[in-house]
Design an enzyme around this catalytic site. Structure first.
Site, short mmCIF file in Angstrom:
data_model
loop_
_atom_site.label_atom_id
_atom_site.label_comp_id
_atom_site.label_asym_id
_atom_site.label_seq_id
_atom_site.Cartn_x
_atom_site.Cartn_y
_atom_site.Cartn_z
N HIS A 190 0.89 -1.20 -0.02
CA HIS A 190 0.00 0.01 0.06
C HIS A 190 0.82 1.38 0.08
O HIS A 190 1.93 1.37 0.54
CB HIS A 190 -0.93 0.03 1.20
CG HIS A 190 -1.76 -1.15 1.42
ND1 HIS A 190 -1.42 -2.28 1.79
CD2 HIS A 190 -2.83 -1.29 0.98
CE1 HIS A 190 -2.28 -3.18 1.90
NE2 HIS A 190 -3.47 -2.71 1.15
N LYS B 220 -1.45 -8.03 -4.61
CA LYS B 220 -2.35 -6.61 -4.41
C LYS B 220 -1.31 -5.40 -4.34
O LYS B 220 -0.39 -5.45 -3.46
CB LYS B 220 -3.20 -6.87 -3.21
CG LYS B 220 -3.77 -5.60 -2.87
CD LYS B 220 -4.73 -5.65 -1.60
CE LYS B 220 -5.45 -4.42 -1.40
NZ LYS B 220 -5.90 -4.41 0.04
N LYS C 74 -15.37 22.84 -22.12
CA LYS C 74 -16.00 22.60 -22.90
C LYS C 74 -15.57 23.65 -24.35
O LYS C 74 -15.82 23.31 -25.51
CB LYS C 74 -17.56 23.44 -22.87
CG LYS C 74 -18.41 22.45 -22.00
CD LYS C 74 -19.68 22.95 -21.74
CE LYS C 74 -20.35 21.89 -20.82
NZ LYS C 74 -21.85 22.51 -20.47
N ASP D 251 -25.91 20.66 -25.79
CA ASP D 251 -26.32 21.82 -24.79
C ASP D 251 -27.48 22.49 -25.15
O ASP D 251 -28.47 22.68 -24.40
CB ASP D 251 -25.11 22.52 -24.30
CG ASP D 251 -24.38 21.82 -23.20
OD1 ASP D 251 -24.78 20.98 -22.45
OD2 ASP D 251 -23.19 22.35 -22.97
P1 ATR Z 1 -19.10 26.40 -18.91
O1 ATR Z 1 -18.13 25.44 -19.93
O2 ATR Z 1 -19.92 25.53 -17.98
O3 ATR Z 1 -19.84 27.50 -19.76
P2 ATR Z 1 -17.19 28.48 -18.43
O4 ATR Z 1 -16.93 28.26 -19.90
O5 ATR Z 1 -16.13 28.16 -17.34
O6 ATR Z 1 -18.16 26.96 -18.03
O7 ATR Z 1 -18.25 29.57 -18.19
C1 ATR Z 1 -18.57 29.89 -16.75
C2 ATR Z 1 -19.48 31.05 -17.12
O8 ATR Z 1 -19.84 31.36 -15.55
C3 ATR Z 1 -18.60 32.37 -17.50
O9 ATR Z 1 -19.46 33.01 -18.13
C4 ATR Z 1 -18.39 33.26 -16.25
O10 ATR Z 1 -18.11 34.58 -16.62
P3 ATR Z 1 -16.86 35.29 -17.24
O11 ATR Z 1 -17.24 35.15 -18.62
O12 ATR Z 1 -17.12 36.75 -16.60
O13 ATR Z 1 -15.89 34.51 -16.72
C5 ATR Z 1 -19.40 32.86 -15.56
N1 ATR Z 1 -18.97 33.14 -13.86
C6 ATR Z 1 -18.48 32.25 -13.27
N2 ATR Z 1 -18.02 32.65 -12.11
C7 ATR Z 1 -18.83 33.83 -12.14
C8 ATR Z 1 -18.99 34.65 -10.93
N3 ATR Z 1 -18.52 34.52 -9.71
N4 ATR Z 1 -19.80 35.73 -11.33
C9 ATR Z 1 -20.50 36.14 -12.53
N5 ATR Z 1 -20.05 35.03 -13.55
C10 ATR Z 1 -19.38 34.12 -13.28
#
Ligand code: ATR
Length: 483
Positions: free
Chosen positions: A111, A136, A282, A318
């Site tokens: 382990h 193992k 994504k 999506d």
């Molecule tokens: P996904 O692939 O799930 O869409 P992503 O591409 O990381 O994930 O996108 C996340 C989204 O959440 C973005 O629009 C991000 O805003 P920014 O474009 O300003 O980065 C938004 N987001 C994440 N945290 C945030 C926060 N604390 N306040 C406002 N928007 C937020």
């Protein structure tokens, strides 16, 4: 075979846990080291299925504090009383190992609770030299790709005709436990719900009833949700029962990765059929693909990968998922829609809805991203606080704000909620945004509905079959009581 280790404080508790475990497991492992004054005979006689006798010392993750002689003697006693297997650590030395050899099926184990070390082959060789029946090796996975190294190790042992248990511990090692048959391992360890005895153990109900680990084999095709985090993903609940029902040799896993590029290169060794891609990958994933479908390319984000002849082809479901989830509750024609966010998910949702007869406004935190997306789609845009002056019929949150573990957050103040409010976040299933929308009497569309709808499209892409949507929905909703 699935084995449930029994870590009880008393002999009575051990007997009762063995009885419980034997309802679902093929065998149990008696952890003698956790019991205060173990009544070995009584416990072994109570077991109806094969038992592995184990008495772990501290430096191998156990609790035994007596002498080494006493430790091995207790294992011997269990074997004499009928334990079919014994597990002795390689570090116990030759003498201890030889004492048990020939008296039972002997597992010699190693382990490592810190890492999956480079010298796995060396450890394998050293254990093999003991002449044990089963090798193992259990090490901590610090990265999901450690599982692939463990897979290769198991394959090597198998090719040399050795029985092997090769697994990675910790949350990042989950897939090695589920895929033990694909790895060619002799057994895997599981646990009774809430009674984990090693990090990363998966409860027996999930292991058997959802992942159906004991029915998988070397030919099983891997599917899974890649993300960071991926631990909140519920897709595996939705897809695995469908594979079972339709007799498809697939399994859907949670694949949490810190390094997407390395992960995609390594996972190919497991012969995957495809992936779901979730936050934050994504958009990033596009540069590692071999091909991309036209719509996903236009969107600029991929949430689905199909592996064809070893090539990774990207798609996006999506947008269709969001559209279908909306259509279940309300129409889109002539609606004013606010999309919150401009990331991967927002791009897909806004792109798909822009093809409908509705008016879209994108509101997001980062102005440059918002403008770029809005210009591409020819729609209105603004900052998050522009919600104050934006009229809408449907508001869709496509940001990660409010997602577990930051459940107390919400992207839009309650006072601005009206008409229909949708959240694509499904963990938690009712986000603060949706709860507040309900409190204000709005119609709501939850993230699970979208997860289902986009999953229906993914299933078509991966299997070229018509998805049993009723079963997918039932499995997904059932998962809510499976926490
Ligand atoms: P996904 O692939 O799930 O869409 P992503 O591409 O990381 O994930 O996108 C996340 C989204 O959440 C973005 O629009 C991000 O805003 P920014 O474009 O300003 O980065 C938004 N987001 C994440 N945290 C945030 C926060 N604390 N306040 C406002 N928007 C937020």
């Amino acid at each position: 075979m699935i084995c449930i280790p029994i870590a009880a404080k008393t002999s009575e508790e051990a007997i009762s846990l063995i009885k419980e475990a034997e309802k679902k497991a093929d065998m149990t492992e008696l952890r003698i080291d956790t019991i205060k004054k173990p009544e070995i005979r009584k416990i072994i006689i109570a077991a109806k299925k094969p038992v592995i006798a184990t008495n772990r010392k501290k430096d191998e993750g156990g609790f035994f504090t007596g002498t080494e002689e006493e430790r091995i003697r207790l294992i011997e006693e269990a074997v004499n009383e009928g334990a079919k297997y014994a597990d002795v650590e390689l570090s116990s030395g030759k003498e201890a190992i030889n004492r048990l050899k020939g008296k039972c099926k002997l597992i010699v184990s190693h382990h490592n609770f810190k890492e999956t070390p480079k010298e796995l082959n060396e450890i394998l060789k050293r254990i093999n030299e003991t002449g044990c029946d089963i090798i193992k090796i259990a090490t901590l996975a610090n990265d999901i790709t450690d599982n692939i190294r463990m897979f290769e190790l198991a394959r090597k042992a198998n090719s040399e005709g050795k029985k092997v248990i090769a697994l990675c511990m910790g949350e990042k090692g989950e897939i090695s436990r589920i895929l033990y048959k694909k790895f060619g391992c002799f057994l895997t360890y599981s646990c009774l719900p809430g009674k984990e005895t090693a990090p990363g153990q998966i409860p027996i109900n999930l292991m058997k009833d959802v992942y159906r680990a004991d029915k998988l084999n070397a030919q099983t095709k891997i599917l899974g949700t890649i993300g960071n985090p991926a631990r909140y993903s519920r897709s595996f609940y939705m897809f695995n029962p469908v594979y079972e029902k339709l007799g498809l040799n697939y399994v859907h896993l949670k694949l949490e990765s810190d390094n997407l590029k390395e992960f995609l290169a390594e996972i190919k060794k497991l012969d995957p059929a495809g992936f779901s891609v979730t936050t934050p990958y994504k958009e990033e994933v596009i540069k590692y693909l071999d091909g991309i479908d036209e719509t996903a390319k236009e969107i600029g984000a991929v949430n689905t990968i199909v592996v064809r002849n070893g090539k990774l082809i990207g798609y996006n479901t999506d947008g269709t998922g969001a559209k279908n989830a909306i259509m279940e509750k309300t129409g889109l024609e002539n609606k004013r829609i606010v999309v919150i966010g401009a990331g991967g998910a927002a791009k897909a949702v806004a792109y798909t809805l822009s093809k409908e007869k509705c008016r879209i406004t994108i509101l997001n935190r980062t102005a440059a991203k918002t403008k770029e997306l809005a210009k591409k789609l020819g729609c209105e845009y603004g900052r998050l606080d522009d919600i104050e002056k934006t009229r809408y019929d449907i508001l869709i949150n496509c940001t990660t704000v409010g997602m577990s573990p930051k459940e107390s957050k919400t992207p839009i103040d309650k006072k601005h909620l009206r008409n229909t409010v949708m959240d694509i976040i499904y963990e938690p299933p009712v986000t603060r945004l949706l709860r507040e929308a309900e409190e204000k009497g709005c119609q709501t569309i939850d993230g699970l509905s979208m997860l289902l709808q986009q999953g229906i499209e993914q299933f078509r892409l991966w299997t070229c079959r018509e998805p049993p949507t009723g079963l997918m929905k039932e499995s997904l909703w059932k998962s809510l009581s499976n926490q």
